[in-house]
Write a protein that holds these residues in place. Structure first.
Motif, mmCIF file in Angstrom:
data_model
loop_
_atom_site.group_PDB
_atom_site.id
_atom_site.type_symbol
_atom_site.label_atom_id
_atom_site.label_comp_id
_atom_site.label_asym_id
_atom_site.label_seq_id
_atom_site.Cartn_x
_atom_site.Cartn_y
_atom_site.Cartn_z
ATOM 1 N N ARG A 125 47.399 36.959 53.865
ATOM 2 C CA ARG A 125 47.270 36.831 51.638
ATOM 3 C C ARG A 125 49.195 36.317 51.281
ATOM 4 O O ARG A 125 49.796 36.726 52.233
ATOM 5 N N THR A 126 48.170 35.346 50.246
ATOM 6 C CA THR A 126 49.604 34.939 49.693
ATOM 7 C C THR A 126 49.564 34.877 48.258
ATOM 8 O O THR A 126 48.381 35.150 47.423
ATOM 9 N N LYS A 127 50.559 35.267 47.374
ATOM 10 C CA LYS A 127 50.755 35.446 46.122
ATOM 11 C C LYS A 127 50.406 33.690 44.988
ATOM 12 O O LYS A 127 51.290 33.772 44.832
ATOM 13 N N THR A 128 49.344 33.295 45.712
ATOM 14 C CA THR A 128 49.242 31.831 44.861
ATOM 15 C C THR A 128 47.809 31.899 44.939
ATOM 16 O O THR A 128 47.053 32.603 45.205
ATOM 17 N N VAL A 129 47.356 30.982 44.209
ATOM 18 C CA VAL A 129 45.745 30.395 43.495
ATOM 19 C C VAL A 129 46.319 28.874 44.586
ATOM 20 O O VAL A 129 47.087 28.234 44.059
ATOM 21 N N VAL A 156 36.977 25.248 47.753
ATOM 22 C CA VAL A 156 37.348 26.178 47.966
ATOM 23 C C VAL A 156 38.721 26.468 47.044
ATOM 24 O O VAL A 156 39.940 25.743 46.824
ATOM 25 N N VAL A 157 38.774 27.938 45.915
ATOM 26 C CA VAL A 157 39.696 28.285 44.471
ATOM 27 C C VAL A 157 39.777 29.608 45.328
ATOM 28 O O VAL A 157 38.937 30.659 45.087
ATOM 29 N N GLN A 158 40.892 29.669 46.116
ATOM 30 C CA GLN A 158 41.887 31.106 47.058
ATOM 31 C C GLN A 158 42.237 31.793 46.091
ATOM 32 O O GLN A 158 43.530 31.360 45.971
ATOM 33 N N SER A 159 42.082 32.734 45.463
ATOM 34 C CA SER A 159 43.088 33.153 44.432
ATOM 35 C C SER A 159 43.591 34.790 44.816
ATOM 36 O O SER A 159 43.286 36.150 44.774
ATOM 37 N N GLY A 160 43.960 34.440 45.831
ATOM 38 C CA GLY A 160 44.863 36.416 46.107
ATOM 39 C C GLY A 160 44.678 36.170 47.218
ATOM 40 O O GLY A 160 45.006 37.459 47.126
ATOM 41 N N THR A 161 43.997 35.943 47.868
ATOM 42 C CA THR A 161 43.136 37.010 48.519
ATOM 43 C C THR A 161 43.360 37.131 49.520
ATOM 44 O O THR A 161 43.774 36.397 50.351
ATOM 45 N N GLU A 183 51.668 35.301 40.805
ATOM 46 C CA GLU A 183 52.073 37.122 40.784
ATOM 47 C C GLU A 183 50.869 38.077 40.535
ATOM 48 O O GLU A 183 49.775 36.946 39.487
ATOM 49 N N PHE A 184 50.575 38.697 40.780
ATOM 50 C CA PHE A 184 49.188 39.509 40.940
ATOM 51 C C PHE A 184 49.111 40.161 39.464
ATOM 52 O O PHE A 184 50.308 40.858 38.953
ATOM 53 N N SER A 185 48.202 39.997 38.655
ATOM 54 C CA SER A 185 48.225 41.139 37.294
ATOM 55 C C SER A 185 48.331 42.624 37.911
ATOM 56 O O SER A 185 48.285 42.980 38.696
ATOM 57 N N ASN A 186 48.643 43.235 37.100
ATOM 58 C CA ASN A 186 48.844 44.701 36.710
ATOM 59 C C ASN A 186 47.330 45.091 37.204
ATOM 60 O O ASN A 186 47.159 46.249 37.402
#
Length: 191
Positions: A125-129, A156-161, A183-186
């Motif tokens: 997992r990376t903090k990326t889109v 594929v749109v891979q959203s921090g998964t 960055e990940f939301s709260n």
């Protein structure tokens, strides 16, 4: 036997002294790296930017970087091509190696380490889109609780998964990835 992939070119544009658009370089990518030894994927680092908005200069120069870094620079972007060989015997040996150390060496310490076995040993997992585009072949996107096979032309749109890529097709697969720092939301504090 691995199928030979066609080499691709990286064309970088810029401007001459009069501000007119020109081609700066036109050549194969300069940073191919085999990850994990024989049977592992080959990463082609095409380009990255250091910030957003990206600084546009008359004559862009080759971005400097030492070694393979999985995520983009902080507030930046990264474009790479990855060629995934089929998962054969060589790949099974790679999977038995210390994959966490491999990912850590590439700047991604968030590999799957939950108490239960992950659905694929290369989960990370990376903090990326990330925008992942299959250029040739097919590959399976493996997530914690789902998987889907994607084909040439699919995006594929891979959203921090937490995810992994599994090439179960018997033929090489080539993908383009555009990674955008995030960055990940709260919401993730409560998940």
């Amino acid at each position: 036997m691995q199928q030979e992939q066609k080499t691709f070119r990286r064309i970088v544009t810029g401007h001459d002294a009069d501000g007119k658009a020109i081609v700066i370089t036109d050549a194969p990518p300069v940073h191919p790296q085999l990850v994990g030894g024989p049977g592992g994927p080959t990463f082609f680092e095409v380009w990255h930017t250091l910030k957003t908005p990206a600084l546009i200069s008359l004559q862009p120069s080759e971005p400097e970087e030492n070694g393979l870094v999985l995520p983009p620079p902080k507030n930046g972007t990264r474009l790479r091509i990855i060629e995934f060989p089929p998962e054969g015997e060589d790949f099974r040996k790679l999977m038995s190696a210390d994959t966490a150390a491999e990912f850590k060496s590439m700047g991604s310490e968030k590999t799957s380490s939950a108490g239960e076995p992950p659905p694929h040993p290369l989960m990370h997992r990376t903090k990326t889109v990330d925008y992942g585009i299959v250029l040739e072949g097919e590959i399976t996107l493996v997530l914690d609780r789902a998987e889907t096979t994607i084909y040439a032309g699919d995006i594929v749109v891979q959203s921090g998964t937490n995810h992994a890529w599994a090439n179960r097709s018997g033929k090489a697969c080539r993908m383009a990835f555009i990674l955008i720092d995030g960055e990940f939301s709260n919401e993730f504090n409560h998940a």
